[in-house]
Design a protein around this motif. Structure first.
Motif, PDB file in Angstrom:
ATOM      1  N   MET A 122      29.055  58.872  34.949  1.00 40.33           N
ATOM      2  CA  MET A 122      30.029  59.318  35.129  1.00 40.33           C
ATOM      3  C   MET A 122      31.095  58.478  36.059  1.00 40.33           C
ATOM      4  O   MET A 122      32.201  58.275  36.164  1.00 40.33           O
ATOM      5  N   ARG A 123      30.530  58.338  37.339  1.00 42.70           N
ATOM      6  CA  ARG A 123      30.871  57.457  38.348  1.00 42.70           C
ATOM      7  C   ARG A 123      31.406  56.149  37.891  1.00 42.70           C
ATOM      8  O   ARG A 123      32.748  55.721  38.230  1.00 42.70           O
TER       9      ARG A 123
ATOM     10  N   TYR B  13      20.638  65.041  35.007  1.00 42.26           N
ATOM     11  CA  TYR B  13      21.910  65.172  35.639  1.00 42.26           C
ATOM     12  C   TYR B  13      22.204  63.954  36.648  1.00 42.26           C
ATOM     13  O   TYR B  13      23.567  63.593  36.814  1.00 42.26           O
ATOM     14  N   THR B  14      21.496  63.541  37.341  1.00 43.82           N
ATOM     15  CA  THR B  14      21.554  62.674  38.181  1.00 43.82           C
ATOM     16  C   THR B  14      22.238  61.120  37.557  1.00 43.82           C
ATOM     17  O   THR B  14      22.798  60.589  38.035  1.00 43.82           O
TER      18      THR B  14
ATOM     19  N   GLN C 185      25.481  61.913  36.585  1.00 50.45           N
ATOM     20  CA  GLN C 185      26.533  61.417  37.566  1.00 50.45           C
ATOM     21  C   GLN C 185      26.726  59.953  37.772  1.00 50.45           C
ATOM     22  O   GLN C 185      27.789  59.567  37.889  1.00 50.45           O
ATOM     23  N   THR C 186      25.551  59.404  37.779  1.00 51.79           N
ATOM     24  CA  THR C 186      25.819  57.812  37.730  1.00 51.79           C
ATOM     25  C   THR C 186      26.560  57.033  36.776  1.00 51.79           C
ATOM     26  O   THR C 186      27.725  56.366  37.191  1.00 51.79           O
TER      27      THR C 186
END
Length: 150
Positions: free
Chosen positions: A110-111, A103-104, A107-108
């Motif tokens: 997706m940013r 998930y981390t 997130q990266t």
């Protein structure tokens, strides 16, 4: 005299192996596509599609393919596939690497996607090859851009 003959034979065999390794051409790897296979709360899985061309006049087997996947310049995940692959002489094979990350990393990614509307990626790694001249490790890399997300 036998020692001299053994030494000469050893030197000749070493020279032949060195010449054969110098004549060996590394596979040519093209990253054809990257598709999102799944996206969930635990992470995501991408299918990285590669075309691998054997430019040599003989068959090559790969016993391992390692990879590192980057979004922009950020390393997202590394791994390896130990499935044996056979590349016929002057042939091309298609290879799909299943690249899973947590998930981390999602997130990266997706940013970057939200900031740019696309993901610029890079895949690099190593092939461990079994050839007529022994085991060789050769690098590959490719770049691309994912424009749309599911």
């Amino acid at each position: 005299m036998r020692k001299l003959f053994a030494l000469a034979t050893l030197l000749a065999l070493t020279a032949c192996a060195s010449l054969a390794k110098a004549a060996f051409q590394s596979p040519i790897v093209t990253v054809k596509d990257v598709k999102v296979r799944s996206l969930g709360l635990q992470g995501a899985t991408l299918d990285v599609h590669l075309d691998v061309q054997n430019p040599n006049e003989y068959r090559i087997d790969a016993e391992k393919v390692s990879y590192t996947f980057f979004v922009d310049s950020t390393r997202i995940v590394s791994g390896e596939v130990t499935q044996r692959l056979t590349m016929e002489e002057k042939g091309v094979i298609s290879l799909t690497l299943p690249v899973s990350f947590d998930y981390t990393a999602v997130q990266t990614a997706m940013r970057y996607y939200l900031a740019r509307g696309a993901l610029d990626y890079r895949v690099e790694g190593m092939f461990t090859l079994v050839t007529p001249v022994g085991r060789l490790t050769r690098p590959y890399s490719g770049r691309g851009r994912v424009e749309g997300m599911p």
